[in-house]
Scaffold this active site. Structure first.
Site, PDB file in Angstrom:
ATOM      1  CE  LYS A  78      -1.680   1.498   4.090  1.00  0.00           C
ATOM      2  NZ  LYS A  78      -1.343   2.882   4.452  1.00  0.00           N
ATOM      3  CG  ASN A  79       2.335   2.625   3.524  1.00  0.00           C
ATOM      4  OD1 ASN A  79       1.174   2.945   3.251  1.00  0.00           O
ATOM      5  ND2 ASN A  79       2.734   2.394   4.752  1.00  0.00           N
ATOM      6  CB  CYS A 139      -4.516  10.433  11.632  1.00  0.00           C
ATOM      7  SG  CYS A 139      -2.984   9.638  12.026  1.00  0.00           S
ATOM      8  NE  ARG A 160       1.096  10.656  10.117  1.00  0.00           N
ATOM      9  CZ  ARG A 160       0.467   9.626   9.527  1.00  0.00           C
ATOM     10  NH1 ARG A 160      -0.642   9.168  10.056  1.00  0.00           N
ATOM     11  NH2 ARG A 160       0.923   9.090   8.430  1.00  0.00           N
ATOM     12  CG  ASP A 205       3.579   1.520   9.390  1.00  0.00           C
ATOM     13  OD1 ASP A 205       3.725   1.776   8.185  1.00  0.00           O
ATOM     14  OD2 ASP A 205       3.290   2.386  10.234  1.00  0.00           O
ATOM     15  NE  ARG A 220      -7.998   4.825   5.314  1.00  0.00           N
ATOM     16  CZ  ARG A 220      -7.802   6.122   5.548  1.00  0.00           C
ATOM     17  NH1 ARG A 220      -8.468   6.728   6.509  1.00  0.00           N
ATOM     18  NH2 ARG A 220      -6.928   6.806   4.852  1.00  0.00           N
TER      19      ARG A 220
HETATM   20  C1  EPZ Z   1       4.465   6.963   6.122  1.00  0.00           C
HETATM   21  O1  EPZ Z   1       3.733   8.012   6.709  1.00  0.00           O
HETATM   22  C2  EPZ Z   1       3.526   5.768   6.085  1.00  0.00           C
HETATM   23  N1  EPZ Z   1       2.351   6.074   5.274  1.00  0.00           N
HETATM   24  C3  EPZ Z   1       3.085   5.413   7.505  1.00  0.00           C
HETATM   25  O2  EPZ Z   1       2.265   4.244   7.432  1.00  0.00           O
HETATM   26  C4  EPZ Z   1       4.333   5.086   8.338  1.00  0.00           C
HETATM   27  O3  EPZ Z   1       3.951   4.813   9.661  1.00  0.00           O
HETATM   28  C5  EPZ Z   1       5.294   6.283   8.300  1.00  0.00           C
HETATM   29  O4  EPZ Z   1       5.614   6.609   6.925  1.00  0.00           O
HETATM   30  C6  EPZ Z   1       6.591   6.001   9.039  1.00  0.00           C
HETATM   31  O5  EPZ Z   1       7.232   4.896   8.487  1.00  0.00           O
HETATM   32  C7  EPZ Z   1       2.454   6.018   3.925  1.00  0.00           C
HETATM   33  O6  EPZ Z   1       3.516   5.748   3.372  1.00  0.00           O
HETATM   34  C8  EPZ Z   1       1.207   6.292   3.144  1.00  0.00           C
HETATM   35  P1  EPZ Z   1       6.680  10.299   8.131  1.00  0.00           P
HETATM   36  P2  EPZ Z   1       4.350   9.523   6.695  1.00  0.00           P
HETATM   37  O7  EPZ Z   1       6.568  11.544   7.339  1.00  0.00           O
HETATM   38  O8  EPZ Z   1       5.059   9.762   5.430  1.00  0.00           O
HETATM   39  C9  EPZ Z   1       7.200  13.582  11.453  1.00  0.00           C
HETATM   40  C10 EPZ Z   1       0.365   2.907   7.813  1.00  0.00           C
HETATM   41  O9  EPZ Z   1      -0.100   2.398   8.833  1.00  0.00           O
HETATM   42  N2  EPZ Z   1       7.086  14.555  10.347  1.00  0.00           N
HETATM   43  O10 EPZ Z   1       7.895   9.440   7.980  1.00  0.00           O
HETATM   44  O11 EPZ Z   1       3.292  10.458   7.105  1.00  0.00           O
HETATM   45  C11 EPZ Z   1       5.846  13.003  11.804  1.00  0.00           C
HETATM   46  O12 EPZ Z   1       5.192  13.825  12.729  1.00  0.00           O
HETATM   47  C12 EPZ Z   1       0.903   4.335   7.851  1.00  0.00           C
HETATM   48  O13 EPZ Z   1       0.452   2.335   6.699  1.00  0.00           O
HETATM   49  C13 EPZ Z   1       7.343  15.893  10.589  1.00  0.00           C
HETATM   50  O14 EPZ Z   1       7.670  16.286  11.708  1.00  0.00           O
HETATM   51  O15 EPZ Z   1       5.407   9.389   7.890  1.00  0.00           O
HETATM   52  C14 EPZ Z   1       6.179  11.663  12.401  1.00  0.00           C
HETATM   53  O16 EPZ Z   1       6.438  11.836  13.778  1.00  0.00           O
HETATM   54  C15 EPZ Z   1       0.721   4.962   9.232  1.00  0.00           C
HETATM   55  N3  EPZ Z   1       7.227  16.782   9.562  1.00  0.00           N
HETATM   56  C16 EPZ Z   1       7.467  11.261  11.696  1.00  0.00           C
HETATM   57  O17 EPZ Z   1       7.960  12.438  11.039  1.00  0.00           O
HETATM   58  C17 EPZ Z   1       6.871  16.388   8.297  1.00  0.00           C
HETATM   59  O18 EPZ Z   1       6.811  17.249   7.392  1.00  0.00           O
HETATM   60  C18 EPZ Z   1       7.276  10.175  10.660  1.00  0.00           C
HETATM   61  O19 EPZ Z   1       6.449  10.684   9.658  1.00  0.00           O
HETATM   62  C19 EPZ Z   1       6.608  15.026   8.078  1.00  0.00           C
HETATM   63  C20 EPZ Z   1       6.717  14.120   9.109  1.00  0.00           C
END
Ligand code: EPZ
Length: 415
Positions: free
Chosen positions: A22-23, A117, A122, A305, A397
């Site tokens: 999915k990701n 969420c 996020r 995850d 989802r």
């Molecule tokens: C991706 O989300 C995945 N989703 C998430 O999977 C996964 O948990 C996450 O990466 C971490 O591996 C998809 O790929 C669609 P991040 P993403 O940006 O990109 C902080 C699932 O269950 N951050 O790496 O949103 C944020 O707050 C989902 O399949 C900032 O501070 O994750 C978080 O603490 C859940 N500023 C950390 O980074 C930003 O601009 C990780 O977020 C962006 C993120």
């Protein structure tokens, strides 16, 4: 309200096939905005989140549809629209992946702020930091982000945190920027590499994906691709834990063993046997399940995850396990529901202490987020009696027919 009931106490065994990731599929589909002409993406899971992304792409002027349950065809011939729909972007955060491509392709994007969420706020500050560095002007008001960039120019961008989404969004935008872009402290998840490989097939020039330094050399245009998405390492890991928690013997096929290494090492440490084939992983219960400590980290660390799922497993382990969640600020909600099933868990800020318990008992439980739902189903497989899980919309989802896959291994689950 749709619900799923699991009859606990059945040992799972046999072979099951993992779906596509999915990701990985979500950003690759968003990247089709950059790819002129027709693209065919295969090994796509059949999921609600993918349907939402296809609806976003169609509203933006592409034609994107499931060709069968695991293939998506995209036609990108018309002028791309600039504004992504509020209801869809806020219903599926990953729709924000269209921001970088629309801006790079058209020079102007207006995207609803995705919002948080239940697992965390996020933010998107790192996405915007990268867009600004590439030359975009940014205006945030009325709940929208406006990105204007007559021309994007390559530059060096340091990510304060190796954000998966920010790395993907910036990498996509940089493909059409003038000159070289270097993304430092980039995320190294396998899904980043999959997106880079898809873009490279379309003519992008990208080096270093899968490492912390990604270099993109901008090109004038990209063309449509035929591409197959990597297996879903989180679904595969969930299926392996289903075998482990029921003291069984489960083989998951169509996996990439390298992507499962962080989980496999922990399952071995807990006393399970892991056997790897060319593209399969088998978990065998060997009579014991020991407590282990987990710290979620960016790849190649233990994936956040998989945190909920391994917490469910560790509820049945001998000894006390300590789980530290370092990625999201509120990702222990499944602990409250597991405790209603008899688990003994204490959470303190980013730590969860999982103590030994005699057994889990079936209960009525509620899913709060996608991976928490998987954890509750896993616990239901081993709990005494019946567990009824509500809130299946979250599960559908992100998992392609998980109950059916568990039934095929001997699980007793019914709606
Ligand atoms: C991706 O989300 C995945 N989703 C998430 O999977 C996964 O948990 C996450 O990466 C971490 O591996 C998809 O790929 C669609 P991040 P993403 O940006 O990109 C902080 C699932 O269950 N951050 O790496 O949103 C944020 O707050 C989902 O399949 C900032 O501070 O994750 C978080 O603490 C859940 N500023 C950390 O980074 C930003 O601009 C990780 O977020 C962006 C993120």
């Amino acid at each position: 309200m749709p619900k799923l009931t699991i009859e606990g106490g059945h040992t799972l065994s046999g072979t099951v096939t993992a779906s596509g990731s999915k990701n990985a599929a979500l950003p690759i589909l968003a990247s089709c905005i950059l790819l002129d002409g027709q693209s065919t993406i295969t090994n796509i899971p059949y999921l609600k989140d993918i349907v939402i992304m296809l609806r976003v792409l169609n509203i933006l002027g592409l034609r994107a549809e499931y060709h069968n349950n695991n293939t998506v065809k995209v036609w990108n011939q018309k002028k791309i629209k600039h504004i992504a729909p509020y209801d869809l972007v806020t219903s599926m955060r990953a729709s924000f992946f269209v921001a970088g491509p629309i801006m790079a392709k058209t020079g102007y994007a207006k995207i609803p702020l995705p919002g948080g969420c239940c697992i965390g706020s996020r933010p998107i500050d790192l996405h915007l930091k990268g867009f600004k560095a590439l030359g975009a002007s940014i205006n945030i008001e009325h709940g929208f982000v406006e990105l204007k960039a007559a021309k994007l120019v390559g530059t060096r961008i340091y990510l304060d945190f190796p954000s998966v989404g920010a790395t993907e969004n910036i990498m996509m935008a940089a493909c059409l920027a003038e000159g070289e872009t270097i993304i430092e402290n980039a995320a190294q998840e396998p899904e980043i590499t999959d997106l880079a490989n898809a873009l490279i097939k379309g003519g992008a020039k990208i080096k270093g994906s899968g490492t912390s330094i990604i270099t993109v050399y901008g090109v004038r245009s990209l063309k449509g691709i035929e591409y197959s998405v990597i297996p879903d390492r989180v679904e595969a890991g969930t299926l392996l834990i289903a075998g482990a928690i029921t003291k069984g013997d489960v083989t998951v096929e169509k996996v990439n063993n390298n992507h499962l290494e962080p989980l496999n090492q922990k399952l071995i440490e807990a006393g399970l046997e892991i056997k790897q084939g060319i593209n399969s992983t088998r978990v065998i219960y060997k009579g014991v399940l020991n407590a282990v400590n987990i710290e979620t980290l960016p790849f190649p660390g233990f994936p956040t995850d998989m945190q909920a799922q391994i917490m469910a497993l560790l509820c049945t382990a001998k000894g006390t396990s300590v789980i530290k969640e370092t990625i999201f600020e509120n990702r222990f909600m499944h602990a409250h529901e597991l405790k209603r099933m008899g688990a003994v868990i204490k959470t303190e800020n980013h730590h969860a202490f999982v103590y030994e318990t005699e057994h889990l008992s079936g209960a009525e439980v509620k899913i709060t987020d996608l991976r928490a739902g998987a954890a509750l189903i896993l616990a239901g497989l081993v709990a005494r009696g019946h567990t009824t899980v509500y809130g299946l919309k979250h599960l559908n989802r992100g998992y392609d027919n998980l109950p059916q896959k568990l039934r095929s291994l001997g699980g007793i689950l019914f709606v």
